[in-house]
Scaffold this motif. Sequence first.
Motif, PDB file in Angstrom:
ATOM      1  N   GLU A  36       0.830  -1.208   0.000  1.00 22.85           N
ATOM      2  CA  GLU A  36       0.000   0.000   0.000  1.00 22.85           C
ATOM      3  C   GLU A  36       0.870   1.265   0.000  1.00 22.85           C
ATOM      4  OE1 GLU A  36      -3.282   2.230   2.823  1.00 22.85           O
ATOM      5  OE2 GLU A  36      -2.833   0.118   3.170  1.00 22.85           O
ATOM      6  N   GLU A  37       1.932   1.260   0.799  1.00 26.42           N
ATOM      7  CA  GLU A  37       2.825   2.414   0.838  1.00 26.42           C
ATOM      8  C   GLU A  37       3.548   2.613  -0.489  1.00 26.42           C
ATOM      9  OE1 GLU A  37       4.013   2.478   5.568  1.00 26.42           O
ATOM     10  OE2 GLU A  37       5.080   1.136   4.208  1.00 26.42           O
ATOM     11  N   LYS A  38       3.910   1.531  -1.141  1.00 29.02           N
ATOM     12  CA  LYS A  38       4.550   1.633  -2.456  1.00 29.02           C
ATOM     13  C   LYS A  38       3.597   2.234  -3.475  1.00 29.02           C
ATOM     14  CE  LYS A  38       7.743  -2.213  -1.940  1.00 29.02           C
ATOM     15  NZ  LYS A  38       8.103  -3.549  -2.422  1.00 29.02           N
ATOM     16  N   ASN A  39       2.334   1.829  -3.435  1.00 24.24           N
ATOM     17  CA  ASN A  39       1.344   2.388  -4.365  1.00 24.24           C
ATOM     18  C   ASN A  39       1.139   3.878  -4.115  1.00 24.24           C
ATOM     19  OD1 ASN A  39       0.942  -0.042  -5.657  1.00 24.24           O
ATOM     20  ND2 ASN A  39      -0.729  -0.651  -4.303  1.00 24.24           N
ATOM     21  N   LEU A  40       1.104   4.272  -2.839  1.00 18.20           N
ATOM     22  CA  LEU A  40       0.967   5.694  -2.517  1.00 18.20           C
ATOM     23  C   LEU A  40       2.173   6.487  -3.017  1.00 18.20           C
ATOM     24  CD1 LEU A  40      -0.504   5.565   1.100  1.00 18.20           C
ATOM     25  CD2 LEU A  40      -1.649   6.370  -0.969  1.00 18.20           C
ATOM     26  N   LEU A  41       3.358   5.909  -2.886  1.00 13.20           N
ATOM     27  CA  LEU A  41       4.562   6.588  -3.338  1.00 13.20           C
ATOM     28  C   LEU A  41       4.588   6.733  -4.857  1.00 13.20           C
ATOM     29  CD1 LEU A  41       7.150   7.864  -2.295  1.00 13.20           C
ATOM     30  CD2 LEU A  41       8.261   5.646  -2.500  1.00 13.20           C
ATOM     31  N   LEU A  42       4.045   5.755  -5.560  1.00 12.97           N
ATOM     32  CA  LEU A  42       3.975   5.842  -7.025  1.00 12.97           C
ATOM     33  C   LEU A  42       3.035   6.957  -7.463  1.00 12.97           C
ATOM     34  CD1 LEU A  42       3.912   2.086  -8.071  1.00 12.97           C
ATOM     35  CD2 LEU A  42       5.750   3.737  -8.437  1.00 12.97           C
ATOM     36  N   ARG A  43       1.972   7.198  -6.709  1.00 10.40           N
ATOM     37  CA  ARG A  43       0.995   8.231  -7.062  1.00 10.40           C
ATOM     38  C   ARG A  43       1.384   9.614  -6.564  1.00 10.40           C
ATOM     39  NH1 ARG A  43      -4.531   6.037  -4.980  1.00 10.40           N
ATOM     40  NH2 ARG A  43      -3.175   5.613  -3.226  1.00 10.40           N
ATOM     41  N   ALA A  44       2.398   9.698  -5.728  1.00  8.87           N
ATOM     42  CA  ALA A  44       2.788  10.989  -5.147  1.00  8.87           C
ATOM     43  C   ALA A  44       3.370  11.899  -6.218  1.00  8.87           C
ATOM     44  CB  ALA A  44       3.818  10.772  -4.046  1.00  8.87           C
ATOM     45  N   GLU A  45       3.003  13.148  -6.153  1.00 12.41           N
ATOM     46  CA  GLU A  45       3.539  14.144  -7.080  1.00 12.41           C
ATOM     47  C   GLU A  45       4.498  15.089  -6.369  1.00 12.41           C
ATOM     48  OE1 GLU A  45       0.327  16.131  -8.960  1.00 12.41           O
ATOM     49  OE2 GLU A  45      -0.535  14.280  -9.715  1.00 12.41           O
ATOM     50  N   GLN A  46       4.313  15.246  -5.088  1.00  5.66           N
ATOM     51  CA  GLN A  46       5.141  16.164  -4.334  1.00  5.66           C
ATOM     52  C   GLN A  46       5.487  15.519  -2.995  1.00  5.66           C
ATOM     53  OE1 GLN A  46       3.373  19.973  -3.817  1.00  5.66           O
ATOM     54  NE2 GLN A  46       5.247  20.921  -3.088  1.00  5.66           N
ATOM     55  N   ILE A  47       6.714  15.717  -2.550  1.00  2.82           N
ATOM     56  CA  ILE A  47       7.197  15.134  -1.299  1.00  2.82           C
ATOM     57  C   ILE A  47       7.675  16.251  -0.390  1.00  2.82           C
ATOM     58  CG2 ILE A  47       8.965  13.683  -0.247  1.00  2.82           C
ATOM     59  CD1 ILE A  47       8.920  11.957  -2.700  1.00  2.82           C
ATOM     60  N   HIS A  48       7.251  16.212   0.865  1.00  2.00           N
ATOM     61  CA  HIS A  48       7.769  17.133   1.881  1.00  2.00           C
ATOM     62  C   HIS A  48       8.960  16.438   2.538  1.00  2.00           C
ATOM     63  CE1 HIS A  48       7.965  20.014   5.127  1.00  2.00           C
ATOM     64  NE2 HIS A  48       8.046  18.997   5.954  1.00  2.00           N
ATOM     65  N   LEU A  49      10.114  17.079   2.484  1.00  2.00           N
ATOM     66  CA  LEU A  49      11.341  16.482   2.993  1.00  2.00           C
ATOM     67  C   LEU A  49      11.811  17.255   4.209  1.00  2.00           C
ATOM     68  CD1 LEU A  49      13.706  14.502   2.615  1.00  2.00           C
ATOM     69  CD2 LEU A  49      14.755  16.223   1.141  1.00  2.00           C
ATOM     70  N   ASP A  50      12.038  16.528   5.289  1.00  5.53           N
ATOM     71  CA  ASP A  50      12.572  17.132   6.496  1.00  5.53           C
ATOM     72  C   ASP A  50      13.692  16.219   6.987  1.00  5.53           C
ATOM     73  OD1 ASP A  50      12.882  18.904   8.531  1.00  5.53           O
ATOM     74  OD2 ASP A  50      11.164  18.207   9.691  1.00  5.53           O
ATOM     75  N   ALA A  51      14.805  16.789   7.395  1.00  9.17           N
ATOM     76  CA  ALA A  51      15.952  15.995   7.834  1.00  9.17           C
ATOM     77  C   ALA A  51      16.380  16.434   9.221  1.00  9.17           C
ATOM     78  CB  ALA A  51      17.106  16.150   6.853  1.00  9.17           C
ATOM     79  N   LEU A  52      16.907  15.489   9.969  1.00  9.25           N
ATOM     80  CA  LEU A  52      17.430  15.739  11.304  1.00  9.25           C
ATOM     81  C   LEU A  52      18.771  15.034  11.402  1.00  9.25           C
ATOM     82  CD1 LEU A  52      17.031  16.745  14.246  1.00  9.25           C
ATOM     83  CD2 LEU A  52      15.951  14.545  14.706  1.00  9.25           C
ATOM     84  N   VAL A  53      19.811  15.767  11.751  1.00  6.22           N
ATOM     85  CA  VAL A  53      21.145  15.187  11.852  1.00  6.22           C
ATOM     86  C   VAL A  53      21.567  15.234  13.310  1.00  6.22           C
ATOM     87  CG1 VAL A  53      23.542  15.375  11.125  1.00  6.22           C
ATOM     88  CG2 VAL A  53      21.719  15.943   9.525  1.00  6.22           C
ATOM     89  N   LEU A  54      21.869  14.076  13.872  1.00  3.22           N
ATOM     90  CA  LEU A  54      22.307  13.974  15.263  1.00  3.22           C
ATOM     91  C   LEU A  54      23.729  13.432  15.305  1.00  3.22           C
ATOM     92  CD1 LEU A  54      19.138  12.400  16.882  1.00  3.22           C
ATOM     93  CD2 LEU A  54      19.821  14.790  16.898  1.00  3.22           C
ATOM     94  N   SER A  55      24.512  13.917  16.239  1.00  6.78           N
ATOM     95  CA  SER A  55      25.861  13.411  16.453  1.00  6.78           C
ATOM     96  C   SER A  55      26.084  13.276  17.954  1.00  6.78           C
ATOM     97  CB  SER A  55      26.896  14.358  15.827  1.00  6.78           C
ATOM     98  OG  SER A  55      27.007  15.525  16.606  1.00  6.78           O
ATOM     99  N   SER A  56      27.258  12.841  18.314  1.00  5.42           N
ATOM    100  CA  SER A  56      27.563  12.712  19.739  1.00  5.42           C
ATOM    101  C   SER A  56      27.672  14.083  20.411  1.00  5.42           C
ATOM    102  CB  SER A  56      28.856  11.932  19.929  1.00  5.42           C
ATOM    103  OG  SER A  56      29.930  12.598  19.288  1.00  5.42           O
ATOM    104  N   HIS A  57      27.789  15.140  19.605  1.00  5.39           N
ATOM    105  CA  HIS A  57      27.874  16.500  20.143  1.00  5.39           C
ATOM    106  C   HIS A  57      26.534  17.225  20.077  1.00  5.39           C
ATOM    107  CE1 HIS A  57      32.187  16.025  20.266  1.00  5.39           C
ATOM    108  NE2 HIS A  57      32.169  15.643  19.002  1.00  5.39           N
TER     109      HIS A  57
END
Length: 88
Positions: A44-65
């Motif tokens: 189901e998630e693959k089918n939704l991804l195939l139909r998606a036209e726009q993606i909201h991208l958010d990233a979080l980078v964590l380190s030991s600091h």
Amino acid sequence: MMKSPRLPFSHRYRVAASLLFLGAHLAFGFTDSAQARKELLTTEEKNLLLRAEQIHLDALVLSSHGSLDAGSVRNVVAARLERLGYHI
């Protein structure tokens, strides 16, 4: 009465280390191959991804600091997704 020959310490150490390595390799070396082929997305998630036209991208980078600027990671992922035809 005949005594059994004793191995020198260095030879006994090598034999023990070899047996330990072999035991660890046998215990951990034969992992379940199903884990390597595990599907990350359901059908189901693959089918939704195939139909998606726009993606909201958010990233979080964590380190030991603590957290770091995620701009470079976001830019790389966005560029790769845009090459696949998605609009970010």
